[in-house]
Motif scaffolding. Structure first.
Motif, PDB file in Angstrom:
ATOM      1  N   VAL A 109     -13.800  97.725  43.823  1.00  0.00           N
ATOM      2  CA  VAL A 109     -13.477  98.371  42.551  1.00  0.00           C
ATOM      3  C   VAL A 109     -12.569  99.559  42.867  1.00  0.00           C
ATOM      4  CG1 VAL A 109     -14.374  99.422  40.431  1.00  0.00           C
ATOM      5  CG2 VAL A 109     -15.729  97.701  41.618  1.00  0.00           C
TER       6      VAL A 109
ATOM      7  N   CYS B  60     -21.303  99.387  40.538  1.00  0.00           N
ATOM      8  CA  CYS B  60     -20.413 100.040  39.568  1.00  0.00           C
ATOM      9  C   CYS B  60     -21.178 100.237  38.257  1.00  0.00           C
ATOM     10  CB  CYS B  60     -19.183  99.180  39.339  1.00  0.00           C
ATOM     11  SG  CYS B  60     -18.073  99.878  38.110  1.00  0.00           S
ATOM     12  N   LEU B  61     -21.196 101.446  37.772  1.00  0.00           N
ATOM     13  CA  LEU B  61     -21.901 101.726  36.514  1.00  0.00           C
ATOM     14  C   LEU B  61     -21.371 100.834  35.390  1.00  0.00           C
ATOM     15  CD1 LEU B  61     -22.883 105.176  35.109  1.00  0.00           C
ATOM     16  CD2 LEU B  61     -21.619 103.611  33.669  1.00  0.00           C
TER      17      LEU B  61
ATOM     18  N   PHE C 137     -19.016 105.298  41.335  1.00  0.00           N
ATOM     19  CA  PHE C 137     -17.919 106.235  41.054  1.00  0.00           C
ATOM     20  C   PHE C 137     -18.098 107.598  41.721  1.00  0.00           C
ATOM     21  CE2 PHE C 137     -21.071 107.150  37.874  1.00  0.00           C
ATOM     22  CZ  PHE C 137     -21.002 108.525  37.713  1.00  0.00           C
TER      23      PHE C 137
ATOM     24  N   TYR D 233     -14.588 109.694  35.869  1.00  0.00           N
ATOM     25  CA  TYR D 233     -15.345 108.600  35.261  1.00  0.00           C
ATOM     26  C   TYR D 233     -15.996 108.999  33.942  1.00  0.00           C
ATOM     27  CZ  TYR D 233     -16.841 103.867  36.560  1.00  0.00           C
ATOM     28  OH  TYR D 233     -16.979 102.516  36.674  1.00  0.00           O
TER      29      TYR D 233
END
Ligand SMILES: Nc1nc2c(c(=O)[nH]1)N[C@H]1C(S)=C(S)[C@@H](COP(=O)(O)O)O[C@H]1N2
Ligand SMILES: [Mo]
Length: 424
Positions: A71, A144-145, A239, A260
């Motif tokens: 990512v 990844c959130l 992030f 983010y």
């Protein structure tokens, strides 16, 4: 109680009483492995061959480097730059430099900033000097959130960020630390994250430190994973773990200023616990039991159970129960720590010390291990032909079921997964 279990318990007071009292088949397996070194766990022999086969086909605990998901922002993404360009901009171990400076807008008082202009920036050799006396390793799943599903599990090695922070000799007016990596020297591509100073200086409860990471699963951190050096924040979503790290800014700012946060994300949210399936058979014969496997992300609240529920779609869903708390969930087997950790480790062996592992026995100190991804399996009883929905969920260590206690999507994924299963 077996005397060795008793001894083990008295030495490991962090293992909760509830977990001990709740020993099921999976629980005693874990104990067998942890305390008695049993070769063949008892329950294994009793497993249905269909379940055994599904378990044998599961992914490894650690993710091989080639299977990590990426990512990365940036045009071009920094890891795709040609080698000469990487050398030129400090993205190789030979050319890497890290600055530690004060925030001009909210200055921190500090005696010795580390800057390239003054030739005081930290280089890779300097980082390795710190590593000689203070390297740390811990297991962590990177998630990844926004995407929700895990990108890969690794043993991340680095030096505590605080060791580097102290080199800059801050004296006062320090409340927040923010940091960014190489972003093609384009301010619009800046991707920054931040932490309160306290989290960097001290590790709450049993968390590993925030690190400047240079190795993953025993190998130098690849460019794609953020090498030569990235931040890794053990309990956080991806992030916070900034790749291609180049500058750390010490600031008197008192609130988060993460890039983010711009897309409505909750930047103070730590990893949630949740379960998902990995293998559900394509077609199932009527009245034939079938095996289902999956994983659980073990967030900061831990995991005490994984449960499944195969719901007949022709039946109405319970009313006023949007999280299905009254459904007839059944417990799945949480698999005990593996004998082979995978991930392409040299000689297939874990290199100790690792934060969540006991250095003498080499076994996890807690299972399911927090911050990691564990696996589960279950054999579902046969059902008549029809259309069904399979759901799975975790219960955390307090017994709170997904998606509670933190159901909001922008704080990370915890929604209950549902998979269609057609029988007959
Ligand atoms: N410099 C930089 N660091 C970054 C990113 C980025 O785009 N640039 N992406 C972040 C996000 S949103 C996530 S989820 C993780 C993903 O880590 P991975 O690519 O190693 O899987 O890296 C983080 N670190
Ligand atoms: Mo992310």
């Amino acid at each position: 109680m077996h005397p060795r279990i008793e001894q083990f318990l008295s030495q490991h007071s962090d293992i909760s009483r509830r977990y001990f009292l709740g020993l099921g088949a999976a629980g005693s397996l874990a104990w067998g492995k942890l305390s008695l070194g049993a070769e063949e766990p008892a329950a294994k022999a009793d497993r249905d061959p269909r379940l055994e086969e599904a378990i044998a086909n599961l992914e490894s605990f650690l993710t091989p480097e080639s299977e990590f998901r990426d990512v990365s922002r940036g045009r071009p993404v920094p890891h795709s730059l040609p080698e000469e360009k990487k050398s030129e901009v400090g993205l190789t171990r030979d050319t890497w430099k890290l600055e530690v400076v004060s925030d001009p807008d909210h200055p921190t008082r500090m005696k010795s900033p580390l800057t390239t202009a003054e030739g005081t920036a930290l280089d890779f050799a300097g980082l390795m000097k710190i590593a000689e006396r203070n390297a740390v390793r811990f297991a962590k799943v990177m998630t990844c959130l926004n995407i929700g599903c895990p990108l890969g599990t690794g043993i991340w090695e680095g030096v505590p960020l605080r060791d580097v922070l102290w080199l800059a000799q801050p004296t006062s007016d320090l409340r927040r630390i923010f940091y960014h990596g190489y972003h093609n020297d384009d301010p619009k591509q800046l991707f920054r994250s931040s932490l309160p100073v306290g989290r960097v200086l001290e590790d709450p409860f049993d968390l590993p430190p925030v690190i400047l990471c240079y190795k993953l699963n025993g190998e130098w951190l690849s460019s794609e994973r953020g090498g030569p050096v990235r931040v890794v924040v053990p309990e956080a979503y991806g992030f916070k773990s900034i790749k291609w790290l180049q500058r750390i800014t010490l600031s008197n700012l008192w609130y988060a200023n993460d890039t983010y946060g711009e897309k409505n994300n909750d930047v103070d949210s730590d990893l949630k616990s949740f379960a998902a399936t990995l293998h559900v058979p394509d077609s199932v014969q009527p009245d034939e039991p079938f095996a289902v496997t999956g994983y659980a992300q073990v967030g900061i609240s831990g995991v005490s159970k994984v449960q499944v529920w195969l719901d007949d779609e022709s039946q109405p869903l319970p009313e006023g129960d949007k999280y299905f708390t009254t459904a007839p969930w059944t417990d799945a087997e949480i698999l005990s720590p593996p004998n082979e950790w995978g991930g392409g480790l040299a000689d297939g062996k874990l290199r100790l010390p690792i934060h969540q592992f006991d250095s003498e026995s080499g076994e996890p100190r807690q299972w399911p291990m927090r911050l990691a991804k564990i696996h589960w399996a279950t054999l579902l009883p046969g059902r008549p032909a029809g259309k069904y929905t399979l759901r799975c969920r975790t219960l955390d260590e307090k017994g709170i079921a997904q998606p509670m206690p933190r159901p909001f999507r922008k704080s990370g994924h915890a929604a209950i997964e549902q998979v269609a299963v057609s029988i007959g």
